[in-house]
Write a protein that holds these residues in place. Structure first.
Motif, mmCIF file in Angstrom:
data_model
loop_
_atom_site.group_PDB
_atom_site.id
_atom_site.type_symbol
_atom_site.label_atom_id
_atom_site.label_comp_id
_atom_site.label_asym_id
_atom_site.label_seq_id
_atom_site.Cartn_x
_atom_site.Cartn_y
_atom_site.Cartn_z
ATOM 1 N N ILE A 2 1.433 1.149 -3.737
ATOM 2 C CA ILE A 2 0.206 0.393 -3.527
ATOM 3 C C ILE A 2 -0.177 -0.476 -4.732
ATOM 4 C CG2 ILE A 2 -2.311 0.690 -3.342
ATOM 5 C CD1 ILE A 2 -1.778 2.656 -1.087
ATOM 6 N N VAL A 9 -0.669 -4.472 -4.389
ATOM 7 C CA VAL A 9 -1.939 -5.106 -4.760
ATOM 8 C C VAL A 9 -1.692 -6.234 -5.754
ATOM 9 C CG1 VAL A 9 -4.129 -4.744 -5.972
ATOM 10 C CG2 VAL A 9 -3.375 -3.101 -4.246
ATOM 11 N N HIS A 11 -1.636 -9.294 -3.551
ATOM 12 C CA HIS A 11 -3.086 -9.469 -3.649
ATOM 13 C C HIS A 11 -3.849 -8.788 -2.511
ATOM 14 C CE1 HIS A 11 -1.980 -12.311 -6.756
ATOM 15 N NE2 HIS A 11 -1.260 -12.989 -5.874
ATOM 16 N N TYR A 12 -3.425 -7.578 -2.150
ATOM 17 C CA TYR A 12 -4.142 -6.817 -1.138
ATOM 18 C C TYR A 12 -5.430 -6.257 -1.731
ATOM 19 C CZ TYR A 12 0.292 -6.718 1.499
ATOM 20 O OH TYR A 12 1.437 -7.057 2.174
ATOM 21 N N GLY A 13 -6.480 -6.183 -0.937
ATOM 22 C CA GLY A 13 -7.721 -5.532 -1.344
ATOM 23 C C GLY A 13 -7.675 -4.047 -1.043
ATOM 24 N N TYR A 14 -8.787 -3.339 -1.334
ATOM 25 C CA TYR A 14 -8.842 -1.899 -1.095
ATOM 26 C C TYR A 14 -8.640 -1.572 0.382
ATOM 27 C CZ TYR A 14 -10.635 -1.098 -5.844
ATOM 28 O OH TYR A 14 -10.777 -1.026 -7.202
ATOM 29 N N ALA A 61 -4.977 -2.181 1.346
ATOM 30 C CA ALA A 61 -4.136 -1.151 0.733
ATOM 31 C C ALA A 61 -4.283 0.182 1.454
ATOM 32 C CB ALA A 61 -4.491 -0.991 -0.747
ATOM 33 N N LEU A 90 -4.896 3.728 -8.908
ATOM 34 C CA LEU A 90 -5.760 2.593 -9.225
ATOM 35 C C LEU A 90 -6.941 3.033 -10.080
ATOM 36 C CD1 LEU A 90 -5.815 0.755 -5.763
ATOM 37 C CD2 LEU A 90 -4.713 -0.030 -7.870
ATOM 38 N N GLU A 112 -14.991 -1.004 -1.802
ATOM 39 C CA GLU A 112 -15.254 -2.439 -1.928
ATOM 40 C C GLU A 112 -16.750 -2.739 -1.883
ATOM 41 O OE1 GLU A 112 -12.981 -4.723 0.839
ATOM 42 O OE2 GLU A 112 -11.123 -4.497 -0.314
#
Length: 373
Positions: A22, A26, A30-33, A36, A218, A336
């Motif tokens: 993950i 990311v 550029h994946y967000g929460y 992901a 993260l 987020e």
């Protein structure tokens, strides 16, 4: 049992590989929460339906062939993440891996149950194999993807190939015991009420463990620190699995799992509240406490439903990951909307709920199926 455990490690490696990948997804895509955590959902969504269904079939049909096929599917899915490129194809690749993991567990658990003679300690060693696969995932995935990027994912098929070879050899050695034919009818009645309560306990445990593993890397800062935190959680789980079998042999399964969940509450809280290197220490403690009951859930479920051991295995092992995977997008959305710390803090309630739900459980009458020939 040692060879079966090694094969189990080759499959559960792919459950640990998803959270280890993950941070790289990311960074590169550029994946967000939410996106992901959607991949965590992809790895576990089908388990909530597929594992119980395969367990039900395992009670009626010979499905030994499914064990090696499912192992290869688990590896192929993760191997395709890099070439997939787009998010929908990446999601489908991860879902394929999750499907393979789901199909593997019911039949392999019944095979291990027969080979172990129903012993708690022996079953804990089989479960340990899965936890070692979990723990090794960040150690192998992180340096590989750091050097070659997500595009290097096809190399991650290797553990599935090795695990498949070992498992097929073990299946031949034990002559297919527990992996085919109709199970014999047992005298002890199925206790569906106790099994349902146990399932709720496992769902709460899954939300805590999978939710933590999805975001602890993260939360610890990603990179080497994140991989170390994830490894600490998985390694703690490996220790907890073996410890659970030993404690159950001395104190009983129900008493052991109640104690484990009570200790998991401050351990999960420590991950969120203690800064710096303390995150790694409490991640290990949380993994240990949440995995002490893992193999005990499996044998308890089989003993609550002695006439449907395959179904029990499918539900217990399916809930071990599916409930947490289903809730992970909600945790991502909350992170987020607020912060990752607030989202992870909500997980503290889960082991407390598991402890509360486990209080009425009692030790079931034990009935071990005879090996199949």
């Amino acid at each position: 049992m040692g060879v079966l455990a090694a094969g189990h490690a080759g499959v559960d490696f792919y459950q640990g590989a998803v959270p280890a990948m993950i941070p790289f997804l990311v960074a590169e895509r550029h994946y967000g929460y939410v996106a992901a955590s959607g991949l965590v959902l992809a790895a576990t969504l089908l388990s909530s339906i597929v594992q119980p269904l395969f367990g039900l079939l395992a009670d009626r049909l010979r499905l030994a062939w499914l064990i090696p096929v499912s192992m290869l599917a688990a590896g192929a899915g993760i191997g395709l993440v890099g070439p997939a490129g787009s998010y929908p194809l990446t999601w489908l690749a991860v879902a394929l891996s999750g499907l393979g993991v789901a199909a593997y567990h019911p039949e392999s658990a019944r095979l291990a149950r027969a080979a172990s003679g129903g012993g708690h300690v022996a079953m804990s060693w089989f479960s340990l194999g899965g936890n070692l696969g979990f723990a090794l995932a960040p150690l192998l995935v992180t340096p590989l993807l750091a050097a070659g990027g997500v595009g290097a994912s096809p190399l991650l098929v290797v553990p599935a190939l090795l695990g498949c070879v070992l498992t097929v050899a073990a299946m031949r050695a034990v002559g297919g015991r527990g992996a085919g034919g109709r199970p014999r009818v047992v005298a002890v009645r199925d206790d569906w009420a106790a099994f349902t309560r146990l399932a709720l306990v496992m769902a709460a445990r899954s939300i805590a463990y999978i939710g933590l593993s999805a975001f602890v890397a993260l939360y610890a800062g990603g990179g080497a620190s994140g991989a170390a935190a994830l490894f600490a959680q998985f390694a703690g789980g490996a220790v907890g699995t073996v410890l659970g079998g030993a404690l159950a042999a001395r104190w009983g399964r129900v008493r052991t799992l109640r104690l484990a969940y009570a200790l998991a509450v401050p351990a999960v809280a420590g991950v969120v509240l203690v800064p710096g290197p303390g995150v790694h220490v409490f991640a290990a403690a949380a993994g240990l406490a949440l995995y002490v009951p893992f193999s005990l859930h499996v044998t308890l479920g089989q003993d609550y439903l002695p006439g449907h051991a395959g179904t029990a295995s499918g539900v217990t092992l399916g809930l071990a990951v599916s409930a947490g995977g289903a809730v992970s997008p909600l945790i991502g959305a909350l992170a987020e909307a607020t912060s990752l710390r607030v989202a992870l803090a909500c997980l503290v309630a889960m082991p407390l709920l598991a402890w509360f739900l486990s209080r009425p459980l009692v030790e079931p009458a034990v009935s071990v199926p005879e090996p199949k020939t």
